[in-house]
Design an enzyme around this catalytic site. Sequence first.
Site, PDB file in Angstrom:
ATOM      1  CE  LYS A  54       4.655  -5.069  -3.704  1.00  0.00           C
ATOM      2  NZ  LYS A  54       5.625  -6.015  -3.176  1.00  0.00           N
ATOM      3  CD  GLN A  98       6.311  -9.671  -3.597  1.00  0.00           C
ATOM      4  OE1 GLN A  98       6.212  -8.602  -4.200  1.00  0.00           O
ATOM      5  NE2 GLN A  98       5.992  -9.794  -2.325  1.00  0.00           N
ATOM      6  CG  ASP A 121      11.159  -3.735  -1.795  1.00  0.00           C
ATOM      7  OD1 ASP A 121      10.132  -3.090  -1.490  1.00  0.00           O
ATOM      8  OD2 ASP A 121      11.129  -4.886  -2.268  1.00  0.00           O
TER       9      ASP A 121
END
Length: 296
Positions: A54, A98, A121
């Site tokens: 990412k 994460q 997200d």
Amino acid sequence: MTAFIIDGKAVAQRVKDEVKTAVSAMKDQFDYVPGLATVLVGDDPASATYVRSKQRTCEALGIRSIGHHLPADASQAEVEGLVRELNADPSVNGILVQLPLPKHLDEEAVLNSISLEKDVDGFHPVNIGRLAMKGREPLFIPCTPAGCMELLAEAGTTISGAEAVIVGRSNIVGLPMAMLLQKANATVTICHSRTRDLTAHLKRADIVVAAIGRARMITGEMLKPGATVIDVGINRVEDPSAKRGYRLVGDVDFDSAVAVAGAITPVPGGVGPMTIAMLMKNTLRAAEIALQKRQS
Ligand code: NDP
């Protein structure tokens, strides 16, 4: 009949090219550079690889990447404290924690602590709630399901009125995917581990989204001819001929499904590349929201 193979790599590249152009225009016009903060807790190698990938994509697109790595025994207060700092930092537009977090941490509380406007997200319960409600729009849509919608568009699949079967009901893939398809006017069925007759459902599906985590579970004979099949699954299977001793396969048995489906995503090279591309798109959107606020 052989299915149209939906090239996720190509679609993801197109999305990233668009983001790169928009980021560059934002810098030229407003002297503003989007920033994405990543929070990695612990040393899980797969999570570390995802985060690195990412960060690399951010750099390639001109997005500032701010990496934070906390030890595996970080406390709930430390993780939430970092998220609060990032919430308050105007140079950070998106915050990505994460997952999975180490077991001792309360994942829900951490995700809840992310500012709604930085929830790139799309996992904040308010964003998910808006996705579920009629007439409401979330600020951000979870990246993997958003990527699947792009792939359906690429395949030219008609969603309105279609019978869609989602296999899997996780918070990050199956559930938001079902809500997105329902918003796009599909008739949606969600199947899971307690579903009595999966094949009966699949047999009448114009659209199948497989998000199970079981190698090649869905075979061609379970599908309706001509269906569009989106395979989210990423599973390792042993392969002595491969350099690493394994290879990646989806939840769909590609070889039998490709002969029955109308369109299908491969694994790898289907949904996988879309997830990061959509994260970049969400980060750009977060920067646009911040910029609008600054200007008003
Ligand atoms: P979860 O393990 O959270 O969810 C799996 C779902 O599959 C559950 O809802 C479960 O049902 C259902 N399920 C399990 N066994 C069966 C069965 N025999 N029949 C029908 N349903 C079943 O997984 P995720 O949603 O997180 O991930 C799914 C897959 O997608 C994984 O392979 C993962 O690696 C991959 N993935 C890929 C991404 C990408 O970018 N391409 C991103 C995220 C995930 P129940 O709820 O009843 O337990």
